[in-house]
Write an enzyme that holds these catalytic residues in place. Sequence first.
Site, mmCIF file in Angstrom:
data_model
loop_
_atom_site.group_PDB
_atom_site.id
_atom_site.type_symbol
_atom_site.label_atom_id
_atom_site.label_comp_id
_atom_site.label_asym_id
_atom_site.label_seq_id
_atom_site.Cartn_x
_atom_site.Cartn_y
_atom_site.Cartn_z
ATOM 1 N N LYS A 1 2.119 5.468 5.587
ATOM 2 C CA LYS A 1 1.528 5.384 4.081
ATOM 3 C C LYS A 1 0.115 5.179 4.791
ATOM 4 C CE LYS A 1 3.670 1.761 1.379
ATOM 5 N NZ LYS A 1 4.590 0.436 1.094
ATOM 6 N N TYR B 1 10.205 -6.273 2.775
ATOM 7 C CA TYR B 1 10.035 -5.505 1.961
ATOM 8 C C TYR B 1 10.438 -4.195 3.106
ATOM 9 C CZ TYR B 1 9.850 -1.638 -0.384
ATOM 10 O OH TYR B 1 9.666 -0.066 -1.129
ATOM 11 N N TYR C 1 10.025 1.909 -10.217
ATOM 12 C CA TYR C 1 10.335 0.730 -10.667
ATOM 13 C C TYR C 1 10.085 0.529 -12.766
ATOM 14 C CZ TYR C 1 9.615 -0.042 -5.619
ATOM 15 O OH TYR C 1 9.937 0.291 -4.782
ATOM 16 N N ASP D 1 7.487 -3.087 11.379
ATOM 17 C CA ASP D 1 7.707 -1.942 10.696
ATOM 18 C C ASP D 1 6.686 -2.375 10.294
ATOM 19 O OD1 ASP D 1 7.498 -1.247 7.777
ATOM 20 O OD2 ASP D 1 8.817 -1.727 6.924
HETATM 21 C C1 LIG Z 1 5.970 0.909 1.889
HETATM 22 C C2 LIG Z 1 6.452 0.341 2.735
HETATM 23 C C3 LIG Z 1 7.587 1.129 2.882
HETATM 24 C C4 LIG Z 1 8.535 1.916 2.253
HETATM 25 O O1 LIG Z 1 8.122 2.837 2.708
HETATM 26 P P1 LIG Z 1 8.006 4.537 1.589
HETATM 27 O O2 LIG Z 1 6.655 5.701 1.983
HETATM 28 O O3 LIG Z 1 7.457 4.394 0.596
HETATM 29 O O4 LIG Z 1 9.891 5.106 1.729
HETATM 30 C C5 LIG Z 1 8.499 0.496 4.378
HETATM 31 N N1 LIG Z 1 8.115 -1.036 5.219
HETATM 32 C C6 LIG Z 1 6.705 -0.799 4.051
HETATM 33 C C7 LIG Z 1 6.530 -2.383 4.973
HETATM 34 C C8 LIG Z 1 6.146 -0.499 3.671
HETATM 35 O O5 LIG Z 1 5.048 -1.748 2.769
#
Ligand SMILES: *Cc1c(COP(=O)(O)O)cnc(C)c1O
Length: 433
Positions: A278, A148, A20, A249
């Site tokens: 993550k 997000y 970014y 997510d």
């Molecule tokens: C970081 C994140 C993503 C994307 O993951 P990347 O490994 O950066 O592609 C998707 N959803 C949430 C909630 C996130 O925090």
Amino acid sequence: MSKKNTIDLDFDRQHIWHPYTSMTQPIPVYPVTHANHNIIHLETGEQLIDGMASWWSAIHGYNHPVINNAMVEQINSMSHIMFGGITHNSAVELCKKIVNITPPSLTKVFLADSGSVSVEVAIKMALQYWLSQGITTKQKLMTPYKGYHGDTFAAMSVCDPVNSMHSLYSGFLPEHIFVPAPVSKFGSQFNQAEALELEEYFKAHHSQVAAFIIEPIVQNAGGMNFYHPDYLACARKLCTQYNVLLICDEIATGFGRTGKLFAVEHANIEPDIMCIGKALTGGSMTLSATITSDKIAIGISEGEAGVLMHGPTFMGNPLACAAACASIDLLLEQNWQQRIKQLNTQLQQLNKCSELDDVADVRTLGAIGVVELTDKAGNVNVAKIQAYFVEQGVWIRPFGKLIYLMPPYISDDASIKTLCDAIYNAIEGKHYV
Ligand SMILES: *Cc1c(COP(=O)(O)O)cnc(C)c1O
């Protein structure tokens, strides 16, 4: 005096994109030579206490010997092999663990390379599932504002339209249905009006909606919103009632960060599809997974396509799987609930920031601490505050009006105090303007 291993910052600035940023006006980057435990070592000699766990991922800190050893062992047998037509022990053992620790109805695991890709896969699963049931009208997703879910296009299309600048891509980006962001706070009273409002959206749109996608309990990069578990429970109920799949997510919230192993546990619900990433490898390698139920997996597999149409080159990468196995074992072998509680107690030192005029709110949940500035104070000047933080010997990277901590779980009390003090001093001294 010439120095060995000098990182070529000039080349970096001229040729390398960072997350970014602009290519012509990049904000400064700090050259790191190594990281150990919760300490980041700069080439210039400074040692920084890490407050970010490398964006939620390095839960055991850096350079952990157990994860390192698992990776070395894996490298010595094979670091990669294609997953098409082949399987291997690291993937099998990892998926056993994933099936074990995620909600009981989630039994089928798709391994992918990053969080965004796991979200893409989740969306594909939902679309393919309804097609397999002969339902062709369910082509849209529904999701709250302030979410997000990643930076690839399908994931971006369900991110908050303002934060992820949907207007830049209008005409290209699929248009989904946005519902109000959850308002009732975690730990406060749930306002039933939110449930009624959400139901109106389900009533109006369910025939078009394949899935409702949400970050459970914490909306992360979209605003660090800690919301009431009843909102999530309500979304689960409405999904079932209106024949909409629920995608949770857990990429940021998974692996203990909110005080539960997975944040869905706060609401005692099970999603139809869940994404993790993550912290999955303890921040050592990129890896994600999309997990779903027998019902969805069987539906997809018996549908017209007969297969799930996805298969990344580095799917099931053995090195990443070996690291993930080690990281999950490390987490589960300790009293992590107690550890997160203690971190939460320490992070409450941020509460004293409330006395500052520029602070609108301070909140903590599990091993997350957030200080939100007032609208009047405005957005943080990241380059400026980061320079101040480096001077103070800490690594903290705010965004917008949010200065927040999500430290590695191994952080000691003194480190958390230093991080909290640095935030207080940065705001008090207006080092963010
Ligand atoms: C970081 C994140 C993503 C994307 O993951 P990347 O490994 O950066 O592609 C998707 N959803 C949430 C909630 C996130 O925090």
